[in-house]
Design a protein around this motif. Structure first.
Motif, PDB file in Angstrom:
ATOM      1  N   LEU A   1      20.461  10.318   3.954  1.00 36.61           N
ATOM      2  CA  LEU A   1      20.649   8.881   4.139  1.00 36.61           C
ATOM      3  C   LEU A   1      19.813   8.353   5.294  1.00 36.61           C
ATOM      4  O   LEU A   1      19.347   7.215   5.261  1.00 36.61           O
ATOM      5  N   GLU A   2      19.664   9.176   6.347  1.00 35.74           N
ATOM      6  CA  GLU A   2      18.916   8.748   7.522  1.00 35.74           C
ATOM      7  C   GLU A   2      18.576   9.960   8.379  1.00 35.74           C
ATOM      8  O   GLU A   2      19.290  10.952   8.381  1.00 35.74           O
ATOM      9  N   ARG A   3      17.467   9.848   9.102  1.00 34.56           N
ATOM     10  CA  ARG A   3      17.029  10.881  10.049  1.00 34.56           C
ATOM     11  C   ARG A   3      16.787  10.234  11.401  1.00 34.56           C
ATOM     12  O   ARG A   3      16.426   9.065  11.476  1.00 34.56           O
ATOM     13  N   GLY A   4      16.950  11.026  12.449  1.00 34.14           N
ATOM     14  CA  GLY A   4      16.654  10.541  13.780  1.00 34.14           C
ATOM     15  C   GLY A   4      16.534  11.697  14.746  1.00 34.14           C
ATOM     16  O   GLY A   4      16.669  12.858  14.358  1.00 34.14           O
ATOM     17  N   VAL A   5      16.268  11.375  16.008  1.00 33.21           N
ATOM     18  CA  VAL A   5      16.102  12.373  17.060  1.00 33.21           C
ATOM     19  C   VAL A   5      16.903  11.904  18.271  1.00 33.21           C
ATOM     20  O   VAL A   5      16.875  10.710  18.610  1.00 33.21           O
ATOM     21  N   THR A   6      17.591  12.827  18.933  1.00 30.56           N
ATOM     22  CA  THR A   6      18.386  12.446  20.100  1.00 30.56           C
ATOM     23  C   THR A   6      17.481  11.935  21.216  1.00 30.56           C
ATOM     24  O   THR A   6      16.379  12.435  21.428  1.00 30.56           O
ATOM     25  N   ASP A   7      17.987  10.942  21.938  1.00 25.66           N
ATOM     26  CA  ASP A   7      17.217  10.309  23.016  1.00 25.66           C
ATOM     27  C   ASP A   7      17.339  11.088  24.321  1.00 25.66           C
ATOM     28  O   ASP A   7      17.876  12.207  24.347  1.00 25.66           O
ATOM     29  N   GLU A   8      16.889  10.489  25.425  1.00 25.82           N
ATOM     30  CA  GLU A   8      16.884  11.159  26.732  1.00 25.82           C
ATOM     31  C   GLU A   8      18.284  11.451  27.259  1.00 25.82           C
ATOM     32  O   GLU A   8      18.451  12.242  28.181  1.00 25.82           O
ATOM     33  N   ASP A   9      19.294  10.841  26.659  1.00 24.18           N
ATOM     34  CA  ASP A   9      20.681  11.123  27.023  1.00 24.18           C
ATOM     35  C   ASP A   9      21.360  12.008  25.980  1.00 24.18           C
ATOM     36  O   ASP A   9      22.579  12.196  25.997  1.00 24.18           O
ATOM     37  N   GLY A  10      20.579  12.525  25.019  1.00 23.79           N
ATOM     38  CA  GLY A  10      21.128  13.384  23.970  1.00 23.79           C
ATOM     39  C   GLY A  10      21.884  12.636  22.900  1.00 23.79           C
ATOM     40  O   GLY A  10      22.593  13.220  22.093  1.00 23.79           O
ATOM     41  N   ARG A  11      21.719  11.314  22.851  1.00 25.99           N
ATOM     42  CA  ARG A  11      22.482  10.470  21.918  1.00 25.99           C
ATOM     43  C   ARG A  11      21.613   9.956  20.779  1.00 25.99           C
ATOM     44  O   ARG A  11      20.401   9.814  20.915  1.00 25.99           O
ATOM     45  N   LEU A  12      22.278   9.645  19.685  1.00 23.11           N
ATOM     46  CA  LEU A  12      21.619   9.053  18.525  1.00 23.11           C
ATOM     47  C   LEU A  12      22.619   8.175  17.799  1.00 23.11           C
ATOM     48  O   LEU A  12      23.717   8.626  17.459  1.00 23.11           O
ATOM     49  N   ARG A  13      22.253   6.928  17.596  1.00 27.58           N
ATOM     50  CA  ARG A  13      23.082   5.997  16.829  1.00 27.58           C
ATOM     51  C   ARG A  13      22.325   5.696  15.535  1.00 27.58           C
ATOM     52  O   ARG A  13      21.169   5.287  15.578  1.00 27.58           O
ATOM     53  N   PHE A  14      22.992   5.896  14.428  1.00 24.45           N
ATOM     54  CA  PHE A  14      22.368   5.680  13.126  1.00 24.45           C
ATOM     55  C   PHE A  14      22.535   4.238  12.678  1.00 24.45           C
ATOM     56  O   PHE A  14      23.571   3.617  12.936  1.00 24.45           O
ATOM     57  N   ALA A  15      21.533   3.724  11.999  1.00 23.22           N
ATOM     58  CA  ALA A  15      21.577   2.354  11.484  1.00 23.22           C
ATOM     59  C   ALA A  15      22.305   2.288  10.148  1.00 23.22           C
ATOM     60  O   ALA A  15      22.871   1.254   9.804  1.00 23.22           O
ATOM     61  N   HIS A  16      22.286   3.387   9.401  1.00 22.54           N
ATOM     62  CA  HIS A  16      22.893   3.414   8.073  1.00 22.54           C
ATOM     63  C   HIS A  16      24.407   3.235   8.177  1.00 22.54           C
ATOM     64  O   HIS A  16      25.060   3.832   9.023  1.00 22.54           O
ATOM     65  N   VAL A  17      24.955   2.415   7.331  1.00 24.58           N
ATOM     66  CA  VAL A  17      26.404   2.186   7.270  1.00 24.58           C
ATOM     67  C   VAL A  17      26.981   3.135   6.229  1.00 24.58           C
ATOM     68  O   VAL A  17      26.455   3.264   5.126  1.00 24.58           O
ATOM     69  N   LEU A  18      28.069   3.810   6.573  1.00 23.32           N
ATOM     70  CA  LEU A  18      28.660   4.820   5.700  1.00 23.32           C
ATOM     71  C   LEU A  18      29.760   4.245   4.826  1.00 23.32           C
ATOM     72  O   LEU A  18      30.565   3.430   5.270  1.00 23.32           O
ATOM     73  N   SER A  19      29.800   4.714   3.604  1.00 23.07           N
ATOM     74  CA  SER A  19      30.859   4.341   2.672  1.00 23.07           C
ATOM     75  C   SER A  19      31.878   5.482   2.623  1.00 23.07           C
ATOM     76  O   SER A  19      31.616   6.579   3.111  1.00 23.07           O
ATOM     77  N   PRO A  20      33.047   5.251   2.050  1.00 22.50           N
ATOM     78  CA  PRO A  20      34.051   6.314   1.968  1.00 22.50           C
ATOM     79  C   PRO A  20      33.525   7.549   1.234  1.00 22.50           C
ATOM     80  O   PRO A  20      32.738   7.439   0.298  1.00 22.50           O
ATOM     81  N   GLY A  21      33.956   8.715   1.702  1.00 23.41           N
ATOM     82  CA  GLY A  21      33.553   9.980   1.096  1.00 23.41           C
ATOM     83  C   GLY A  21      33.172  10.998   2.151  1.00 23.41           C
ATOM     84  O   GLY A  21      33.281  10.755   3.347  1.00 23.41           O
ATOM     85  N   VAL A  22      32.691  12.150   1.690  1.00 24.65           N
ATOM     86  CA  VAL A  22      32.307  13.246   2.581  1.00 24.65           C
ATOM     87  C   VAL A  22      30.823  13.125   2.916  1.00 24.65           C
ATOM     88  O   VAL A  22      29.987  12.955   2.027  1.00 24.65           O
ATOM     89  N   HIS A  23      30.531  13.196   4.197  1.00 22.56           N
ATOM     90  CA  HIS A  23      29.167  13.132   4.702  1.00 22.56           C
ATOM     91  C   HIS A  23      28.896  14.377   5.536  1.00 22.56           C
ATOM     92  O   HIS A  23      29.830  15.075   5.942  1.00 22.56           O
ATOM     93  N   ARG A  24      27.628  14.622   5.820  1.00 21.82           N
ATOM     94  CA  ARG A  24      27.244  15.756   6.651  1.00 21.82           C
ATOM     95  C   ARG A  24      26.242  15.305   7.705  1.00 21.82           C
ATOM     96  O   ARG A  24      25.324  14.557   7.392  1.00 21.82           O
ATOM     97  N   LEU A  25      26.450  15.785   8.909  1.00 22.43           N
ATOM     98  CA  LEU A  25      25.442  15.672   9.964  1.00 22.43           C
ATOM     99  C   LEU A  25      24.796  17.041  10.071  1.00 22.43           C
ATOM    100  O   LEU A  25      25.493  18.058  10.203  1.00 22.43           O
ATOM    101  N   VAL A  26      23.482  17.095   9.990  1.00 25.79           N
ATOM    102  CA  VAL A  26      22.757  18.357  10.106  1.00 25.79           C
ATOM    103  C   VAL A  26      21.884  18.273  11.354  1.00 25.79           C
ATOM    104  O   VAL A  26      21.000  17.415  11.444  1.00 25.79           O
ATOM    105  N   PHE A  27      22.155  19.165  12.310  1.00 31.67           N
ATOM    106  CA  PHE A  27      21.443  19.216  13.581  1.00 31.67           C
ATOM    107  C   PHE A  27      20.462  20.383  13.545  1.00 31.67           C
ATOM    108  O   PHE A  27      20.869  21.527  13.354  1.00 31.67           O
ATOM    109  N   ASP A  28      19.192  20.129  13.737  1.00 31.58           N
ATOM    110  CA  ASP A  28      18.188  21.202  13.819  1.00 31.58           C
ATOM    111  C   ASP A  28      18.099  21.655  15.273  1.00 31.58           C
ATOM    112  O   ASP A  28      17.218  21.224  16.014  1.00 31.58           O
TER     113      ASP A  28
END
Length: 102
Positions: free
Chosen positions: A32-59
């Motif tokens: 749904l979306e990809r990003g990279v953590t910032d200088e504070d180790g944070r990431l806010r996604f723009a994609h809005v989630l609908s009900p159901g099971v989602h996964r965050l995959v951290f490389d």
């Protein structure tokens, strides 16, 4: 109801945020979306989630874990879930912890 998502990667061994970690949000095998953590180790996604099971995959590329997958459920409207989910991980070379943050 729409639900937004953020994450935070904390390096427990170094005692600081983990900068530059690629993270993706998936649902039903689709990215749904990809990003990279910032200088504070944070990431806010723009994609809005609908009900159901989602996964965050951290490389994370630690000595043991090439990646970490955290599956979580977005509740149906009216189920009392907040409109923003924060799913951080606390990372060390051979272990990790996650929780539903605020």
């Amino acid at each position: 109801m729409t639900v937004s998502l953020s994450t935070h990667v904390l390096d427990a061994e170094a005692g600081r945020p983990r900068v530059g970690v690629p993270v993706r949000v998936e649902r039903d095998g689709a990215v749904l979306e990809r990003g990279v953590t910032d200088e504070d180790g944070r990431l806010r996604f723009a994609h809005v989630l609908s009900p159901g099971v989602h996964r965050l995959v951290f490389d994370v590329d630690t000595p043991f874990y090439p990646e970490i997958t955290v599956a979580f459920r977005v509740a149906a409207p009216g189920a009392g879930q907040p409109d923003h989910l924060h799913v951080p991980i606390l990372l060390s070379p051979f272990a990790f912890t996650t929780y539903r943050g605020s």
